[in-house]
Design a protein around this motif. Structure first.
Motif, short mmCIF file in Angstrom:
data_model
loop_
_atom_site.label_atom_id
_atom_site.label_comp_id
_atom_site.label_asym_id
_atom_site.label_seq_id
_atom_site.Cartn_x
_atom_site.Cartn_y
_atom_site.Cartn_z
N GLU A 176 12.73 0.59 8.66
CA GLU A 176 13.94 1.41 8.50
C GLU A 176 13.69 2.69 7.70
O GLU A 176 14.33 3.70 7.92
CB GLU A 176 15.02 0.61 7.76
N VAL A 177 12.78 2.63 6.75
CA VAL A 177 12.52 3.82 5.93
C VAL A 177 11.29 4.58 6.45
O VAL A 177 10.80 5.49 5.78
CB VAL A 177 12.36 3.46 4.44
N GLY A 178 10.81 4.21 7.64
CA GLY A 178 9.76 4.99 8.30
C GLY A 178 8.37 4.80 7.74
O GLY A 178 7.51 5.66 7.91
N LEU A 179 8.12 3.69 7.06
CA LEU A 179 6.77 3.44 6.55
C LEU A 179 5.91 2.84 7.67
O LEU A 179 6.38 2.00 8.43
CB LEU A 179 6.81 2.48 5.35
N PRO A 180 4.65 3.27 7.77
CA PRO A 180 3.79 2.80 8.86
C PRO A 180 3.20 1.42 8.58
O PRO A 180 3.03 1.03 7.42
CB PRO A 180 2.67 3.84 8.88
N LEU A 181 2.92 0.70 9.65
CA LEU A 181 2.15 -0.56 9.53
C LEU A 181 0.84 -0.36 10.28
O LEU A 181 0.85 0.02 11.46
CB LEU A 181 2.94 -1.72 10.15
N TYR A 182 -0.28 -0.64 9.61
CA TYR A 182 -1.56 -0.52 10.30
C TYR A 182 -1.56 -1.48 11.48
O TYR A 182 -1.17 -2.64 11.36
CB TYR A 182 -2.75 -0.83 9.37
N GLY A 183 -2.02 -0.98 12.64
CA GLY A 183 -1.98 -1.80 13.85
C GLY A 183 -0.85 -1.36 14.76
O GLY A 183 -0.94 -1.50 15.97
N ASP A 184 0.23 -0.83 14.17
CA ASP A 184 1.34 -0.29 14.96
C ASP A 184 1.32 1.24 14.93
O ASP A 184 1.12 1.88 15.95
CB ASP A 184 2.69 -0.79 14.42
N GLU A 185 1.53 1.80 13.74
CA GLU A 185 1.65 3.27 13.62
C GLU A 185 0.34 3.94 13.22
O GLU A 185 0.22 5.17 13.26
CB GLU A 185 2.74 3.64 12.61
#
Lengths: 362, 128
Positions: free
Chosen positions: A231-240
């Protein structure tokens, strides 16, 4: 191969958590429901077992110079106790991992890396240390970690855990005297105020029990950790972020200091910034309630222009939104695009990828 | 023990059919809603669409994932539960009461291959 278990695994089982594999660990996904736990963190306080995260210490005469060699952000002149977010990159600008770097003393750094990347990162960190006078130590098996997150975190950490933390500002840390190596920082992955505590397995179990006995802080699983960070636009390694997705594509160039004389991947990033990138990470909002999920196709006039990296019907704002990596030509705000969800195509438009405002205490 | 209701027909993929005359009300079971968690969207077919036994006719989306709806029987959709459009969480409140589509059954013999409450309840208990 058997999944690993964190030092709190038996406690999750006792709490009847739904448990699933994540990053090589059997992790709690939810204890009650994702919605309940998500709201607890937004409105009050939640605690996460994030002991799966990896920790590496870098010490020695060349520690600062070495960290700056593998890390995109700039640790020169950093004050003791400061924390920086950034990435480790391949030469071609692809991302090895995103991580936090804590400066605990002169030439004494503490790196926090993603669980799923521990082995790969550790190899990378060692491989690139040739010619640097540093002592590297993978402390991932020693450390457990909890994250106490939400607006009530400061009170709860001080009153329930007895750990003074009010003087910590956003993205600062300190060593705690109660145990050698124990660290607390005002950091997190939810967009709320909160703290992350690193300590031995035994100490983490004691802290967890105190929080559960007090009851004001809800146990929260990785399910809501993902909805909160999304929701706050933080990336997840593997996705973003991935070996194919550079920080410039992901909109994270501000964490890459191109004015540094050198770091691995710098030249590739500089070229991407100068020439532009073919794909960019954007937010997309759908008019309909159907939910875009990881891997779904993004279309423009029926032609595939990219794919969804993470999507949800957001809990805090009640909207179907996603982050998606799409052809840069369509990345402008308000561009009309479509997303294919099962057999149907749904109209949407490009929006900012922060779907809910962060509430940090700075 | 999974919650089941006597007199309904159950599919291995966790849909139920409640038969009234020539019509069947199709929904997901309590076991399924519990496994899914918070339901946030139900993707439903339209009235007059045909559904086929064993084929998907929509999806139930929880916060974390989409789960296909597989029709246990064949027929034509005569009604969709419109309340679910605005309040999909009704499925979490009472899955058996909040059916998803009403179908005019084209082949009632298909019901014979579905499970009764006892067999379905045992299947769920063994899934743990």
């Amino acid at each position: 191969m058997e999944n690993k278990r964190t030092c709190l695994y038996d406690k999750h089982v006792e709490l009847k958590a739904l448990i699933s594999p994540f990053g090589g660990f059997d992790m709690p996904i939810q204890y009650s429901t994702i919605v309940d736990e998500h709201r607890a963190v937004r409105n009050a306080c939640g605690v996460f077992d994030v002991s799966h995260m990896g920790e590496v210490t870098v010490r020695g005469k060349d520690a600062e110079r070495y960290v700056n060699h593998i890390f995109t952000n700039d640790v020169r002149g950093m004050e003791n106790g400061k924390v920086l977010y950034g990435m480790m990159l391949y030469e071609d600008g692809g991302t090895v991992d995103d991580l936090l770097v804590y400066k605990m003393g002169e030439n004494d750094f503490f790196l926090v890396i993603n669980a799923s990347n521990i082995e790969k990162d550790w190899e990378w960190i060692q491989k690139n240390a040739d010619g640097f006078d540093v002592e590297l130590c993978n402390r991932s098996d020693y450390y457990g970690q909890i994250a106490v997150q939400g607006p009530d975190s400061e009170n709860i950490v001080e009153q329930v855990l007895g750990l003074p933390c009010s003087e910590l500002t956003f993205y600062t840390a300190k060593a705690l005297a109660c145990e050698e190596g124990m660290i607390i920082s005002r950091t997190g992955y939810t967009g709320e105020d909160g703290f992350e505590i690193y300590a031995s397995h035994g100490m983490i179990r004691v802290l967890w029990d105190k929080l559960m006995a007090d009851g004001r802080c809800k146990p929260c699983g990785l399910g809501c950790r993902d909805t909160l960070r999304f929701e706050v636009g933080l990336p997840l390694y593997g996705d973003e972020l991935s070996e194919d997705i550079s920080p410039v594509m992901a909109g994270l160039a501000m964490f890459c200091k191109l004015d540094k004389p050198e770091f691995i991947g710098r030249d590739a990033l500089a070229a991407q910034k100068a020439d532009g990138v073919s794909r960019k990470l954007v937010g997309i909002e759908l008019a309909d309630k159907a939910i875009p999920r990881h891997g779904y196709e993004v279309l423009k006039d029926g032609v595939v222009i990219g794919e969804v990296t993470t999507g949800y019907h957001t809990i805090s704002t009640d909207k179907s939104v996603c982050m998606a990596l799409i052809d840069s030509a369509y990345a402008k705000l308000d561009t009309e695009v479509e997303i294919k969800i099962r057999k149907k195509v749904f109209p949407g438009k490009v929006v900012r990828k922060r779907f809910y405002d962060k509430h940090y205490k700075k | 023990m999974a919650k089941v209701i006597e007199g309904l027909y159950y599919a291995e993929s966790h849909e139920f059919v409640r038969v009234e005359g020539d019509y069947g009300y199709i929904g997901i079971t309590d076991y399924a809603q519990n496994a899914l968690g918070n339901v946030v969207y139900v993707d439903m077919p339209e009235v007059d669409d045909d559904v086929t036994a064993g084929e998907d006719f929509g999806a139930v989306e929880s916060v974390k994932a989409a789960s296909d709806l597989i029709s246990p029987v064949s027929g034509t959709v005569v009604e969709v539960n419109e309340a679910l459009e605005d309040t999909p969480e009704l499925i979490n409140q009472d899955a058996f009461e909040n059916w998803i589509i009403k179908v005019e059954l084209s082949d009632k013999s298909e019901l014979d291959s579905l499970m009764d409450a006892k067999a379905y309840g045992e299947m769920c208990d063994n899934e743990h």
